[in-house]
Design a protein around this motif. Structure first.
Motif, PDB file in Angstrom:
ATOM      1  N   VAL A   1      -6.312  11.868   7.054  1.00  0.00           N
ATOM      2  CA  VAL A   1      -6.722  10.638   6.376  1.00  0.00           C
ATOM      3  C   VAL A   1      -5.510   9.784   6.025  1.00  0.00           C
ATOM      4  CG1 VAL A   1      -8.919  11.479   5.467  1.00  0.00           C
ATOM      5  CG2 VAL A   1      -6.830  11.844   4.148  1.00  0.00           C
ATOM      6  N   GLY A   2      -4.383  10.424   5.713  1.00  0.00           N
ATOM      7  CA  GLY A   2      -3.178   9.666   5.369  1.00  0.00           C
ATOM      8  C   GLY A   2      -2.674   8.831   6.524  1.00  0.00           C
TER       9      GLY A   2
ATOM     10  N   ASP B   1      -4.682   8.122  -2.495  1.00  0.00           N
ATOM     11  CA  ASP B   1      -4.298   9.466  -2.931  1.00  0.00           C
ATOM     12  C   ASP B   1      -5.318  10.530  -2.517  1.00  0.00           C
ATOM     13  OD1 ASP B   1      -3.311  11.720  -4.127  1.00  0.00           O
ATOM     14  OD2 ASP B   1      -3.887  11.144  -6.167  1.00  0.00           O
ATOM     15  N   PRO B   2      -5.034  11.255  -1.431  1.00  0.00           N
ATOM     16  CA  PRO B   2      -5.878  12.391  -1.067  1.00  0.00           C
ATOM     17  C   PRO B   2      -5.330  13.730  -1.590  1.00  0.00           C
ATOM     18  CG  PRO B   2      -4.447  11.845   0.764  1.00  0.00           C
ATOM     19  CD  PRO B   2      -4.048  10.949  -0.388  1.00  0.00           C
ATOM     20  N   VAL B   3      -4.287  13.659  -2.422  1.00  0.00           N
ATOM     21  CA  VAL B   3      -3.556  14.866  -2.824  1.00  0.00           C
ATOM     22  C   VAL B   3      -3.887  15.304  -4.245  1.00  0.00           C
ATOM     23  CG1 VAL B   3      -1.282  15.919  -3.071  1.00  0.00           C
ATOM     24  CG2 VAL B   3      -1.675  14.229  -1.263  1.00  0.00           C
ATOM     25  N   GLY B   4      -3.882  14.357  -5.204  1.00  0.00           N
ATOM     26  CA  GLY B   4      -4.137  14.712  -6.595  1.00  0.00           C
ATOM     27  C   GLY B   4      -2.968  15.444  -7.220  1.00  0.00           C
TER      28      GLY B   4
ATOM     29  N   LEU C   1       0.847  -1.188   0.000  1.00  0.00           N
ATOM     30  CA  LEU C   1       0.000   0.000   0.000  1.00  0.00           C
ATOM     31  C   LEU C   1       0.882   1.239   0.000  1.00  0.00           C
ATOM     32  CD1 LEU C   1      -2.660   1.645   0.494  1.00  0.00           C
ATOM     33  CD2 LEU C   1      -2.282   1.243   2.941  1.00  0.00           C
ATOM     34  N   LEU C   2       0.674   2.123  -0.959  1.00  0.00           N
ATOM     35  CA  LEU C   2       1.350   3.411  -1.013  1.00  0.00           C
ATOM     36  C   LEU C   2       0.374   4.489  -0.559  1.00  0.00           C
ATOM     37  CD1 LEU C   2       3.598   5.436  -1.908  1.00  0.00           C
ATOM     38  CD2 LEU C   2       2.586   5.345  -4.209  1.00  0.00           C
ATOM     39  N   VAL C   3       0.753   5.260   0.456  1.00  0.00           N
ATOM     40  CA  VAL C   3      -0.104   6.331   0.984  1.00  0.00           C
ATOM     41  C   VAL C   3       0.546   7.671   0.687  1.00  0.00           C
ATOM     42  CG1 VAL C   3      -1.209   7.307   3.025  1.00  0.00           C
ATOM     43  CG2 VAL C   3      -0.946   4.820   2.820  1.00  0.00           C
ATOM     44  N   LEU C   4      -0.132   8.507  -0.094  1.00  0.00           N
ATOM     45  CA  LEU C   4       0.331   9.868  -0.356  1.00  0.00           C
ATOM     46  C   LEU C   4      -0.218  10.798   0.727  1.00  0.00           C
ATOM     47  CD1 LEU C   4      -0.270  10.058  -4.221  1.00  0.00           C
ATOM     48  CD2 LEU C   4       1.652   9.062  -2.970  1.00  0.00           C
ATOM     49  N   GLY C   5       0.483  11.886   0.991  1.00  0.00           N
ATOM     50  CA  GLY C   5       0.050  12.776   2.064  1.00  0.00           C
ATOM     51  C   GLY C   5      -0.055  12.032   3.376  1.00  0.00           C
TER      52      GLY C   5
END
Length: 325
Positions: A152-153, A214-217, A143-147
């Motif tokens: 939420v990250g 991805d919560p960043v976009g 799992l890759l988590v951005l932010g």
């Protein structure tokens, strides 16, 4: 009661803090005396008219709260006056009292305090739905988590570990990555210093991540779609960067991958039993010590402008909370 009110769309500086009328419970509603309210990125959007929900003026921002039930409607049976509860309100929680739909009010676990509960629903509810129903994350997957240091990250990092995944946390500074490490991340990527795509490929032996949160976009989405594994799932959670990206569909063809939308609020309304099951699991993990919500900043209700600025500038680490009682 006192409340932060939005009377016209604009920045946080256009909000006012004043006395207003107390809310009244309808037949299927609950009035809550708020002890703490979570501050979330959508709060910065709803006051500008940039969110999916556009309440009539005047309204108070604040999508989640924790407190004590003051009154219940005639059809409400699962909570009663005096109960400690947490609620997803959508808006209205930057106030001393709020009225919420009964279906979105949950009794608080005995081992959870108001501050933690006020910031739990949206971040953990979103990330649990994203990784469970939308991403179908499996033990052993990457799992890759951005932010990864935001609300939420961090929740996604913790939930991913609880689900048995190998978690790669990506953030923009060493300080933020240290927060993600403390939350259980296995690997760290500082995307202000290295190529996100290249770093993910290196950490996965060239394969890419199975699930990307991805919560960043924006530019990070553009890189992430090129760092996804065969049959990978990229979860579209939000656009904190400010830019909604375009997607080259040939990349989905080449990787057999999926771009999956995550709208937890709609899921909770459409599938309330599945949402309740998610929270039962989340509460169990919290009791077991697998979830340790980080509240990094607390503000008084009158300090709403500083709280919202912290979110809009993307400087927040973990959860930001309004301490109301």
């Amino acid at each position: 009661m006192k409340a932060v009110l939005c009377k016209e769309f604009g920045p946080a500086s256009s909000l006012v803090f004043e006395e207003t009328t107390d809310p009244v419970a309808g037949d299927n509603q609950v009035v809550i005396d708020i002890h703490a309210a979570g501050v979330n990125f959508p709060d910065t959007l709803i006051i500008q008219g940039k969110y999916q929900i556009k309440p009539p003026f005047p309204f108070s921002p604040g999508g989640e709260a924790a407190g004590v039930v003051a009154r219940v409607g005639s059809n409400v049976k699962h909570v009663k006056p005096g109960d400690r509860v947490m609620a997803l309100t959508g808006y209205g929680s930057f106030a001393e009292k709020v009225v919420a739909d009964a279906a979105k009010v949950l009794p608080m676990p005995d081992d959870m305090d108001f501050t933690t509960a006020s910031g739990f629903s949206m971040t953990y509810g979103t990330s649990m739905h994203a990784l469970t129903q939308r991403g179908e994350l499996k033990p052993g997957e990457t799992l890759l988590v951005l932010g990864a240091s935001g609300g939420v990250g961090l929740a996604a990092v913790e939930i991913g570990k609880a689900m048995g995944a190998r978690v790669i946390a990506a953030a923009s500074s060493a300080e933020k990555l240290e927060v993600a490490r403390n939350a259980g991340a296995d690997e760290l990527i500082n995307y202000s210093e290295v190529s996100l795509k290249d770093a993910v490929k290196e950490l996965t032996g060239g394969k890419g991540a199975d699930v990307i949160y991805d919560p960043v976009g924006g530019d990070l989405f553009d890189e992430a779609v090129r760092a996804i594994n065969w049959k990978g799932r990229l979860l579209v959670v939000g656009f904190a960067s400010g830019r909604i990206p375009d997607f080259p569909v040939n990349l989905a063809l080449l990787k057999g991958s999926s771009i999956v939308g995550v709208f937890w609020g709609s899921f909770a309304a459409r599938e309330p039993q599945a949402n309740l099951d998610n929270f039962r699991q989340l509460f169990a993990w919290h009791s077991e010590g697998k979830l340790k919500p980080l509240v990094s900043e607390r503000f008084a209700l009158g300090e709403y402008e500083q709280a919202l600025e912290l979110l809009s500038s993307r400087k927040a680490v973990g959860k930001v909370v309004m301490q109301i009682r």
